[in-house]
Design an enzyme around this catalytic site. Structure first.
Site, PDB file in Angstrom:
ATOM      1  N   ASP A 131       0.833  -1.198   0.000  1.00  0.00           N
ATOM      2  CA  ASP A 131       0.000   0.000   0.000  1.00  0.00           C
ATOM      3  C   ASP A 131       0.871   1.252   0.000  1.00  0.00           C
ATOM      4  OD1 ASP A 131      -2.580  -0.979  -0.070  1.00  0.00           O
ATOM      5  OD2 ASP A 131      -2.753  -1.178   2.092  1.00  0.00           O
ATOM      6  N   ARG A 181      -2.011  -0.704  -8.360  1.00  0.00           N
ATOM      7  CA  ARG A 181      -3.347  -0.236  -7.994  1.00  0.00           C
ATOM      8  C   ARG A 181      -3.321   1.298  -8.097  1.00  0.00           C
ATOM      9  NH1 ARG A 181      -4.115  -1.157  -2.202  1.00  0.00           N
ATOM     10  NH2 ARG A 181      -4.517  -3.340  -2.748  1.00  0.00           N
TER      11      ARG A 181
END
Length: 313
Positions: A131, A181
């Protein structure tokens, strides 16, 4: 609405409130976005989603660890999660925050813990996404990602559309053929680092989606914005991009009907499913994204009470 968003983002970084929030648990609506506190609770949620044809990426909540023992314990917990997901044969990946693995202590500590996680994931054939956190940690995150990408195949990371630097980061990462992402971004950033106007963020989001798709690399478009979803569909049609090269990612607990609708249309849909004791920071960032309706109807009154209570602690 901007004022309320800023309040939620301020609260998300308050460690004292995190401790208080743990005491009150999920009574105030957090279960809408969070799949329980333990691995078994999260697995039950994932099984239900799997039965509906939805894929997941699992996030064991926690960030901004400031001691090595806690960072190592988080890595141990993630290894157990990976082993459990592998045993259950679920369509699941995991997402990891480097600050939960000791990034704020040292890059070496975070890197060692990531290698342990990736070794376990490799054995279970599970993909791992690093992330992205706030812009102050962006360089460290990409440095660790590119280093690990040399040795591990099933690893990706995240780029945020609201940062000015993101298009340049795409160009720098291109030689690594990265799986990314792409998101708008959920942290409070300074005007020196990020766009603040929605239109500017949306325009940059569209640019990075097109660049990455046309580069031929796997792209996860993480958004609930229907305009961005439709834009992506148009790009896919225009450039004949195979459905196997991209997926839509949505948050667990948000727009459940839309998730299933996209599945029925034949798109790969993956839900970001967080769980764990350290849920408060994540929950506040979700509140910042959806300030008009932060609590389910049955919990709105309780939610307001929680906010008042926490603010007076």
């Amino acid at each position: 609405m901007t004022v309320l968003r800023n309040i939620f983002l301020f609260l998300s970084k308050n460690k004292r409130l995190t401790i208080v929030a743990k005491k009150y648990g999920f009574r105030f609506g957090a279960s809408r976005y969070i799949a329980g506190k333990s691995i078994p609770e999260a697995v039950e949620v994932i099984k239900r989603l799997d039965g509906k044809g939805l894929s997941v990426t699992v996030d064991c909540l926690g960030e901004f660890v400031d001691n090595e023992a806690e960072a190592n314990a988080t890595a141990n917990h993630l290894v157990r999660l990976i082993e459990t997901l592998g045993q259950e044969s679920l369509d699941a990946e995991i997402s990891v925050k480097l600050t939960s693995l000791g990034l704020d202590i040292s890059n070496d500590l975070a890197l060692r813990n990531m290698k342990r996680i990736l070794d376990a994931a490799e054995q279970q054939n599970i993909f791992v996404t690093i992330d992205m956190e706030d812009s102050l940690r962006c360089d460290q995150t990409l440095e660790i990602f590119t280093l690990l990408k040399l040795s591990y195949k099933d690893i990706g990371t995240v780029l945020q559309a609201y940062l000015y630097r993101t298009i340049e980061d795409l160009h720098v990462l291109k030689p690594y053929s990265p799986s990314l992402r792409l998101v708008k971004g959920a942290y409070k950033e300074s005007p020196e680092a990020a766009f603040s106007e929605k239109q500017a963020i949306d325009d940059n989001f569209k640019k990075i989606i097109e660049i990455h798709l046309r580069n031929g690399h796997y792209t996860a478009i993480a958004t609930h914005d229907d305009a961005i979803i439709e834009y992506t569909k148009q790009l896919v049609s225009k450039y004949q991009i195979p459905y196997s090269q991209f997926e839509f990612q949505l948050l667990y607990g948000v727009k459940a009907d839309r998730q299933l609708e996209l599945c029925r249309e034949g798109y790969k849909v993956r839900l970001y499913v967080p769980f764990g004791e350290d849920w408060f920071g994540y929950y506040m960032r979700r509140m910042a994204e959806y300030p008009a309706n932060p609590f389910p109807h049955k919990n709105k009154s309780a939610g307001r009470k929680m906010g008042i209570h926490l603010l007076h602690k």
